[in-house]
Design a protein around this motif. Sequence first.
Motif, mmCIF file in Angstrom:
data_model
loop_
_atom_site.group_PDB
_atom_site.id
_atom_site.type_symbol
_atom_site.label_atom_id
_atom_site.label_comp_id
_atom_site.label_asym_id
_atom_site.label_seq_id
_atom_site.Cartn_x
_atom_site.Cartn_y
_atom_site.Cartn_z
ATOM 1 N N GLU A 24 0.753 -1.267 -0.103
ATOM 2 C CA GLU A 24 -0.162 -0.062 -0.096
ATOM 3 C C GLU A 24 0.656 1.259 -0.068
ATOM 4 O OE1 GLU A 24 -3.333 0.820 -0.207
ATOM 5 O OE2 GLU A 24 -3.551 -1.407 -0.598
ATOM 6 N N ARG A 25 1.887 1.214 0.706
ATOM 7 C CA ARG A 25 2.657 2.495 0.859
ATOM 8 C C ARG A 25 4.297 2.418 0.299
ATOM 9 N NH1 ARG A 25 0.646 3.836 7.084
ATOM 10 N NH2 ARG A 25 -1.396 3.769 6.705
ATOM 11 N N ALA A 26 4.259 1.186 -0.351
ATOM 12 C CA ALA A 26 5.758 0.854 -0.958
ATOM 13 C C ALA A 26 6.628 1.030 0.024
ATOM 14 C CB ALA A 26 5.956 1.851 -2.159
ATOM 15 N N SER A 27 6.464 0.630 1.479
ATOM 16 C CA SER A 27 7.070 0.879 2.547
ATOM 17 C C SER A 27 7.475 -0.559 2.958
ATOM 18 C CB SER A 27 6.370 1.539 3.711
ATOM 19 O OG SER A 27 5.299 0.803 3.779
ATOM 20 N N GLY A 28 7.045 -1.580 2.404
ATOM 21 C CA GLY A 28 7.506 -2.843 2.644
ATOM 22 C C GLY A 28 6.869 -3.323 4.198
ATOM 23 N N ASP A 29 5.829 -2.806 4.624
ATOM 24 C CA ASP A 29 5.282 -3.170 5.879
ATOM 25 C C ASP A 29 3.793 -2.847 6.076
ATOM 26 O OD1 ASP A 29 5.103 -0.625 5.968
ATOM 27 O OD2 ASP A 29 6.586 -0.407 7.860
ATOM 28 N N HIS A 30 3.247 -2.042 4.984
ATOM 29 C CA HIS A 30 1.631 -1.986 4.895
ATOM 30 C C HIS A 30 0.999 -2.506 3.598
ATOM 31 C CE1 HIS A 30 2.379 1.231 7.987
ATOM 32 N NE2 HIS A 30 0.956 1.270 8.153
ATOM 33 N N PHE A 31 0.372 -3.555 3.800
ATOM 34 C CA PHE A 31 0.049 -4.421 2.674
ATOM 35 C C PHE A 31 -1.543 -4.608 2.606
ATOM 36 C CE2 PHE A 31 3.980 -5.774 1.298
ATOM 37 C CZ PHE A 31 4.988 -6.060 2.346
ATOM 38 N N SER A 32 -2.081 -4.835 1.455
ATOM 39 C CA SER A 32 -3.568 -5.143 1.458
ATOM 40 C C SER A 32 -3.344 -6.577 0.376
ATOM 41 C CB SER A 32 -4.270 -4.012 0.799
ATOM 42 O OG SER A 32 -3.932 -3.808 -0.600
ATOM 43 N N ALA A 33 -4.570 -7.363 0.905
ATOM 44 C CA ALA A 33 -4.550 -8.526 -0.136
ATOM 45 C C ALA A 33 -6.108 -8.801 -0.564
ATOM 46 C CB ALA A 33 -4.131 -9.662 0.865
ATOM 47 N N VAL A 34 -6.317 -9.278 -1.443
ATOM 48 C CA VAL A 34 -7.481 -9.755 -2.103
ATOM 49 C C VAL A 34 -7.718 -11.250 -2.259
ATOM 50 C CG1 VAL A 34 -9.407 -9.465 -3.769
ATOM 51 C CG2 VAL A 34 -8.081 -7.549 -3.262
ATOM 52 N N ILE A 35 -8.286 -11.878 -1.339
ATOM 53 C CA ILE A 35 -8.093 -13.133 -1.376
ATOM 54 C C ILE A 35 -9.366 -14.121 -1.621
ATOM 55 C CG2 ILE A 35 -7.463 -15.271 0.114
ATOM 56 C CD1 ILE A 35 -6.019 -12.860 1.684
ATOM 57 N N GLU A 36 -9.381 -15.011 -2.801
ATOM 58 C CA GLU A 36 -10.567 -15.916 -2.983
ATOM 59 C C GLU A 36 -10.291 -17.236 -2.734
ATOM 60 O OE1 GLU A 36 -11.930 -15.775 -7.024
ATOM 61 O OE2 GLU A 36 -13.759 -16.967 -6.824
ATOM 62 N N TRP A 37 -11.019 -18.139 -1.986
ATOM 63 C CA TRP A 37 -10.784 -19.130 -1.554
ATOM 64 C C TRP A 37 -12.098 -19.961 -1.102
ATOM 65 C CZ3 TRP A 37 -9.144 -21.007 3.963
ATOM 66 C CH2 TRP A 37 -8.457 -22.343 3.889
ATOM 67 N N THR A 38 -11.920 -21.317 -1.550
ATOM 68 C CA THR A 38 -12.908 -22.166 -1.287
ATOM 69 C C THR A 38 -13.190 -22.444 -0.031
ATOM 70 O OG1 THR A 38 -11.444 -24.128 -1.673
ATOM 71 C CG2 THR A 38 -12.863 -23.320 -3.458
ATOM 72 N N GLY A 39 -11.911 -22.438 0.871
ATOM 73 C CA GLY A 39 -12.166 -22.548 2.237
ATOM 74 C C GLY A 39 -12.748 -21.674 2.954
ATOM 75 N N PHE A 40 -13.126 -20.552 2.513
ATOM 76 C CA PHE A 40 -14.124 -19.390 3.124
ATOM 77 C C PHE A 40 -15.562 -19.804 3.223
ATOM 78 C CE2 PHE A 40 -10.616 -16.056 1.826
ATOM 79 C CZ PHE A 40 -9.901 -16.360 2.961
ATOM 80 N N GLU A 41 -16.075 -20.672 2.273
ATOM 81 C CA GLU A 41 -17.295 -20.897 2.263
ATOM 82 C C GLU A 41 -17.934 -21.333 3.636
ATOM 83 O OE1 GLU A 41 -17.606 -23.995 -0.995
ATOM 84 O OE2 GLU A 41 -17.211 -22.281 -2.279
ATOM 85 N N GLY A 42 -19.179 -20.487 3.901
ATOM 86 C CA GLY A 42 -19.635 -20.807 5.183
ATOM 87 C C GLY A 42 -19.061 -20.139 6.476
ATOM 88 N N LEU A 43 -17.922 -19.468 6.193
ATOM 89 C CA LEU A 43 -17.321 -18.841 7.332
ATOM 90 C C LEU A 43 -17.825 -17.193 7.300
ATOM 91 C CD1 LEU A 43 -13.653 -19.990 7.005
ATOM 92 C CD2 LEU A 43 -15.707 -20.930 8.479
ATOM 93 N N SER A 44 -17.935 -16.788 8.460
ATOM 94 C CA SER A 44 -18.181 -15.280 8.645
ATOM 95 C C SER A 44 -17.048 -14.430 8.218
ATOM 96 C CB SER A 44 -18.531 -14.820 10.078
ATOM 97 O OG SER A 44 -17.186 -15.102 10.919
ATOM 98 N N LEU A 45 -17.030 -13.300 7.886
ATOM 99 C CA LEU A 45 -15.977 -12.379 7.409
ATOM 100 C C LEU A 45 -14.829 -12.184 8.592
ATOM 101 C CD1 LEU A 45 -15.972 -10.554 5.025
ATOM 102 C CD2 LEU A 45 -16.964 -8.743 6.331
#
Lengths: 77, 107
Positions: A24-45
């Motif tokens: 996020e800040r090109a500082s190597g310590d603030h990241f954001s991730a977008v993740i799609e995974w079958t293992g999330f099915e049925g799980l709350s946020l």
Amino acid sequence: MTTNQVKELIETGLPGAAVEVTDERASGDHFSAVIEWTGFEGLSLLEQHQKVYGAVGEYLTKEIHALQLKTFAPETA
Amino acid sequence: MELKEKIQNELLENPVILYMKGTRDMPMCGFSFAVVEALNQYEVEYKTVNVLEDPEIRVSLSEISNWPTIPQLFVNSQLVGGCDITLELHQNGELEKVLSNAKSSTE
């Protein structure tokens, strides 16, 4: 850390997940991730994010100051 | 009283409580600020705890919530989430419902 290292961490912890990581800040310590995974099915946020934090483990709050997450299970067509 | 016990009491005594970096008027981190901004758009009373006052708070809190980062929002002693989840609930209109559940426990 690099985005690839973070991506690998998440992919190792969530086998088969589709992961995109941005420094996020090109500082190597603030990241954001977008993740799609079958293992999330049925799980709350909350549970989905806890799974990701589990995969990243000790790095979070140390090398990784912030990891913003967008998680979802694949749309069942 | 042990810190963990103190936190658990705080969770019980405050239907809506936000563990954050800084205070409501002086948030010390962007994520904490974003959650305060979201909460301030609802007529809800909420307590804030500045985890920067004592680094041990964060350790004990994470053991209770199984959530490693700050901020952490709790309603009726249940973790709602950190910044991402609170803002996502806020954007899709669900945060209002979550917060309204809190009010019922204080009447």
